[in-house]
Design a protein around this motif. Sequence first.
Motif, PDB file in Angstrom:
ATOM      1  N   GLU A  33      37.681  34.913  35.185  1.00  0.00           N
ATOM      2  CA  GLU A  33      37.671  35.346  36.720  1.00  0.00           C
ATOM      3  C   GLU A  33      36.392  35.434  37.123  1.00  0.00           C
ATOM      4  OE1 GLU A  33      39.519  38.732  39.356  1.00  0.00           O
ATOM      5  OE2 GLU A  33      38.297  39.289  37.787  1.00  0.00           O
ATOM      6  N   HIS A  91      35.305  41.335  44.802  1.00  0.00           N
ATOM      7  CA  HIS A  91      34.639  40.447  43.637  1.00  0.00           C
ATOM      8  C   HIS A  91      33.384  39.731  44.353  1.00  0.00           C
ATOM      9  CE1 HIS A  91      36.263  41.453  39.943  1.00  0.00           C
ATOM     10  NE2 HIS A  91      37.474  40.939  40.100  1.00  0.00           N
ATOM     11  N   HIS A 127      34.768  44.680  37.854  1.00  0.00           N
ATOM     12  CA  HIS A 127      35.810  45.567  37.275  1.00  0.00           C
ATOM     13  C   HIS A 127      35.393  47.007  37.102  1.00  0.00           C
ATOM     14  CE1 HIS A 127      38.148  41.750  36.502  1.00  0.00           C
ATOM     15  NE2 HIS A 127      38.709  42.148  37.792  1.00  0.00           N
ATOM     16  N   TYR A 163      41.496  47.806  36.323  1.00  0.00           N
ATOM     17  CA  TYR A 163      42.809  47.036  35.703  1.00  0.00           C
ATOM     18  C   TYR A 163      44.043  48.249  35.651  1.00  0.00           C
ATOM     19  CZ  TYR A 163      41.247  42.509  34.855  1.00  0.00           C
ATOM     20  OH  TYR A 163      40.787  41.245  34.922  1.00  0.00           O
TER      21      TYR A 163
HETATM   22 ZN   LIG Z   1      39.211  41.235  39.176  1.00  0.00          ZN
END
Ligand SMILES: [Zn+2]
Length: 435
Positions: free
Chosen positions: A34, A144, A150, A196
């Motif tokens: 990502e 992002h 993250h 997350y």
């Molecule tokens: Zn992400």
Amino acid sequence: MRKSIRAVCGCTLAVVAGQAVGQLSHPLFPQPWEAGADPIVACNLPEQFVPRSLWNANLWPSGIVHYEFDPAVTAQNRSRTRIAMNEIETFCGVRFVPRTTEVAYVYVQNGTGNNSFVGRTGGRQVLNMVSWSSRYIIIHEFMHALGIWHEQQRNDRETFVTIVTANIQAGFGGNFTIRNTATPFGAFDFESVMLYDDCSFSTCCPAGSTCGCSLSCATILAQPAFAGQQNLMGNRSYMSQGDKDGLVSRYGAPMDDSFEENDGLTGAVALPIRTPVELRLIDAGDFFTMPIAVAGAISAELSAGEWAGTNVTLALLSPTNAVLRSAQPTDPDGDGVFVATVSTTGAAGTYKLRVTKTQPWGGDYTLTANGTCDDVDFNNNGVFPEDQDVVDFFSVLAGASCGACNDIDFNNNLVFPEDADVTAFINTLAGGGCP
Ligand SMILES: [Zn+2]
């Protein structure tokens, strides 16, 4: 409060360009790559920037982010994206602007996963979406793009959480790598949309199954002192205060519309008659005045565009601020443009319009105030008053087709055709009557 993630925690098979076919990917979270591109531009941030997030230095100048949709992205998903953008814009000084010729822009397309570059790359940067129906996953990806990593990749995370390496699926450890080149600040935010879920990439979540996350399956465990926040992880239901504070730390406070002083009835500013004004609603409501010189009908229209109908209401207020009429935008012809109209016949005076948002986030809208009558350039050819205006007016009154001309409800009282339309037209032609 509780995340909705776990209930749909099935894993899917991802086939991604440049990746081995058949690798597993969490359906709601990004691919391992990502944030694979990490274009860091050296930048000495001023002392007052105190992010509560994990930030890259490659920000978007002045908070302006240009974007473009891939042609295959549906109208519904464009609208969903725009609403997600509006929510970000409501809480910080970022504006998402459709690209024209800009070199640096976010290219939004359908993907097999959700992923984005981190920060501004300086060129065309792809943002892939598959979870279109989740506004906060869209927001996650755009955060992002704005420069945020993250939360679990902060270099101070060990104070707050433990990463349970043994529970992480093979090949997905990269999602938990500490980003020493990025800048964390403030307390670790268990509520962040950038953190997350505590069972992300867990071995307890085999391909094709639904799973329940237990502590023994967790890949991220809160430290004992923070055990009460274990279940906050994976929030994709709202932007946390830390998310908002972090964005403000880098991009400043939200940008309101050009009528900064119109946020209350006492400071309401005059709206030009029959001139569409493009506005932006960030605060709870916008207020305008519509002075009219003679008794008659007044009306106003609000066009909400992709800022869909239930997000805003339009009200017409009397000179004493009583609500005469209110309306929520609707989209009767299904073209994606939501319109609200309020109107009334009333005495001369200063009427007010109030546009109120009904959701926490704001957005752009266009407001048009109609006066007590149309202008005398009936055929809209830019020359007036002329004999042809009179000829055309009476022709249309007699049933001829109108073409580019105004409608024959000349006094805008929504009753037509009537004698009063003719009288108002002649009076205005003679030099009076119409504000
Ligand atoms: Zn992400």
